[in-house]
Motif scaffolding. Sequence first.
Motif, PDB file in Angstrom:
ATOM      1  N   UNK A 224       0.827  -1.242   0.101  1.00  0.00           N
ATOM      2  CA  UNK A 224      -0.026   0.024   0.137  1.00  0.00           C
ATOM      3  C   UNK A 224       0.717   1.362   0.055  1.00  0.00           C
ATOM      4  N   UNK A 225       1.893   1.373   0.745  1.00  0.00           N
ATOM      5  CA  UNK A 225       3.052   2.311   0.877  1.00  0.00           C
ATOM      6  C   UNK A 225       3.537   2.806  -0.547  1.00  0.00           C
ATOM      7  N   UNK A 226       4.056   1.459  -1.088  1.00  0.00           N
ATOM      8  CA  UNK A 226       4.487   1.771  -2.506  1.00  0.00           C
ATOM      9  C   UNK A 226       3.494   2.279  -3.504  1.00  0.00           C
ATOM     10  N   UNK A 227       2.462   1.392  -3.421  1.00  0.00           N
ATOM     11  CA  UNK A 227       1.266   1.769  -4.612  1.00  0.00           C
ATOM     12  C   UNK A 227       0.921   3.467  -4.457  1.00  0.00           C
ATOM     13  N   UNK A 228       0.523   3.572  -3.009  1.00  0.00           N
ATOM     14  CA  UNK A 228      -0.163   5.057  -2.798  1.00  0.00           C
ATOM     15  C   UNK A 228       0.710   6.183  -3.131  1.00  0.00           C
ATOM     16  N   UNK A 229       1.950   5.971  -2.640  1.00  0.00           N
ATOM     17  CA  UNK A 229       2.859   7.166  -2.850  1.00  0.00           C
ATOM     18  C   UNK A 229       3.434   7.162  -4.174  1.00  0.00           C
ATOM     19  N   UNK A 230       3.610   6.009  -4.850  1.00  0.00           N
ATOM     20  CA  UNK A 230       4.120   6.140  -6.263  1.00  0.00           C
ATOM     21  C   UNK A 230       2.770   6.698  -7.282  1.00  0.00           C
TER      22      UNK A 230
ATOM     23  N   UNK B 155      -0.477   6.492   5.559  1.00  0.00           N
ATOM     24  CA  UNK B 155      -1.595   7.395   5.914  1.00  0.00           C
ATOM     25  C   UNK B 155      -1.630   8.785   5.086  1.00  0.00           C
ATOM     26  N   UNK B 156      -0.197   9.245   4.839  1.00  0.00           N
ATOM     27  CA  UNK B 156      -0.363  10.281   3.974  1.00  0.00           C
ATOM     28  C   UNK B 156      -0.998  10.396   2.699  1.00  0.00           C
ATOM     29  N   UNK B 157      -0.450   9.549   1.771  1.00  0.00           N
ATOM     30  CA  UNK B 157      -1.239   9.460   0.380  1.00  0.00           C
ATOM     31  C   UNK B 157      -2.621   9.204   0.735  1.00  0.00           C
ATOM     32  N   UNK B 158      -3.083   8.541   1.828  1.00  0.00           N
ATOM     33  CA  UNK B 158      -4.622   8.432   1.989  1.00  0.00           C
ATOM     34  C   UNK B 158      -5.205   9.866   2.351  1.00  0.00           C
ATOM     35  N   UNK B 159      -4.665  10.410   3.228  1.00  0.00           N
ATOM     36  CA  UNK B 159      -5.083  11.828   3.815  1.00  0.00           C
ATOM     37  C   UNK B 159      -5.181  12.845   2.642  1.00  0.00           C
ATOM     38  N   UNK B 160      -4.189  12.902   1.764  1.00  0.00           N
ATOM     39  CA  UNK B 160      -3.903  13.966   0.748  1.00  0.00           C
ATOM     40  C   UNK B 160      -5.205  13.504  -0.415  1.00  0.00           C
ATOM     41  N   UNK B 161      -5.148  12.142  -0.795  1.00  0.00           N
ATOM     42  CA  UNK B 161      -6.380  11.815  -1.826  1.00  0.00           C
ATOM     43  C   UNK B 161      -7.662  12.197  -1.319  1.00  0.00           C
ATOM     44  N   UNK B 162      -7.887  11.571  -0.105  1.00  0.00           N
ATOM     45  CA  UNK B 162      -9.338  11.435   0.339  1.00  0.00           C
ATOM     46  C   UNK B 162      -9.969  12.913   0.502  1.00  0.00           C
ATOM     47  N   UNK B 163      -9.114  13.824   1.077  1.00  0.00           N
ATOM     48  CA  UNK B 163      -9.543  15.160   1.274  1.00  0.00           C
ATOM     49  C   UNK B 163      -9.190  16.170   0.217  1.00  0.00           C
ATOM     50  N   UNK B 164      -8.859  15.808  -0.930  1.00  0.00           N
ATOM     51  CA  UNK B 164      -8.488  16.837  -1.950  1.00  0.00           C
ATOM     52  C   UNK B 164      -9.188  16.422  -3.184  1.00  0.00           C
ATOM     53  N   UNK B 165      -9.963  17.261  -3.733  1.00  0.00           N
ATOM     54  CA  UNK B 165     -10.883  17.232  -4.821  1.00  0.00           C
ATOM     55  C   UNK B 165     -10.042  17.350  -6.070  1.00  0.00           C
ATOM     56  N   UNK B 166      -8.934  18.127  -6.190  1.00  0.00           N
ATOM     57  CA  UNK B 166      -8.129  18.256  -7.365  1.00  0.00           C
ATOM     58  C   UNK B 166      -7.412  16.862  -7.649  1.00  0.00           C
ATOM     59  N   UNK B 167      -6.863  16.211  -6.431  1.00  0.00           N
ATOM     60  CA  UNK B 167      -6.022  14.851  -6.832  1.00  0.00           C
ATOM     61  C   UNK B 167      -7.010  14.075  -7.169  1.00  0.00           C
ATOM     62  N   UNK B 168      -8.403  13.826  -6.568  1.00  0.00           N
ATOM     63  CA  UNK B 168      -9.081  12.723  -6.885  1.00  0.00           C
ATOM     64  C   UNK B 168      -9.589  12.980  -8.616  1.00  0.00           C
ATOM     65  N   UNK B 169      -9.591  14.245  -8.842  1.00  0.00           N
ATOM     66  CA  UNK B 169     -10.095  14.383 -10.286  1.00  0.00           C
ATOM     67  C   UNK B 169      -8.944  14.067 -11.352  1.00  0.00           C
TER      68      UNK B 169
END
Length: 305
Positions: A30-36, A275-289
Amino acid sequence: MVTEFIFLGLSNSQELQIFLFVFFFVFYIGIVFGNLLIVITVTSDSHLHSPMYFLLANLSLIDLCLSSVTAPKMIADFLSKHKVISFKGCLAQIFLLHLFGGGELVILIAMAFDRYIAICKPLHYTTIMCSNVCVGIVAASWGIGFFHSVSQLAFAVNLPFCGPNEVDSFYCDLPRVIKLACTDTYRLDIMVIANSGMLTVCSFVLLITSYTIILVTIQRRPSHTSSRALSTLTAHITVVLLFFGPCVFIYAWPFPIKSLDKFLAVFYSVVTPLLNPIIYTLRNKDMKAAMRRLRKWNMKSSVKL
């Protein structure tokens, strides 16, 4: 002379170690996939070519490197009866941990500065946070991380190790290793607290002060204009607390508790980078888009092939 160190690990139970192997193996994937994913999304999407996302991509890269210093060895050791590391390998772990840890500290401060300029001085944002400044910040993070890790390694490289070689952890770090030296380490303990401990505490206080000023500035604005900034800021503050909380107890707390130290070491090296990539992707509309656009582009590319 000691030529290798033995890790006592997280548990002596064979059944529990098999469970921990599976658990942390999934975590590390999960760490490798999320951060990459964050690094690839930011670099490939032109909508995210801004200072904030440039710093976020570098934070994800450092998180991946930081976790890779300890997690693969820890996971492999769950299947091994003899959890050993060479003396040089132990020093390499200390060096790399403080290299990436010092670099992440600078990136987190830079991200707080970026949000301060964006919210408190929006008219000067593009002038202050230009591309040269962003590249300079990242270069400075690696440079400061390097000098910090060299200063930490200088404490341990010439220590005499002639007897005990069991490290009560799953990786080498300075506070644990210097306790095994065949000499009085009281002054070294004070030096470690003065170096890593004070650096961590001062940076944490600086960041909390900066975010407090930003929050006060946001509260003075109309609610419809401040909601997005508040959402982004919440993610930043959460990541700061996740990173600095364990660091303060590991390096600055003068009365270590073994069981708590192990828990915080796991949290710092495995949980926080996930947790860092999860936090930034779940709470960020630009990242999700941007991730949706990346997925559509991949689907179109696969159809053409």
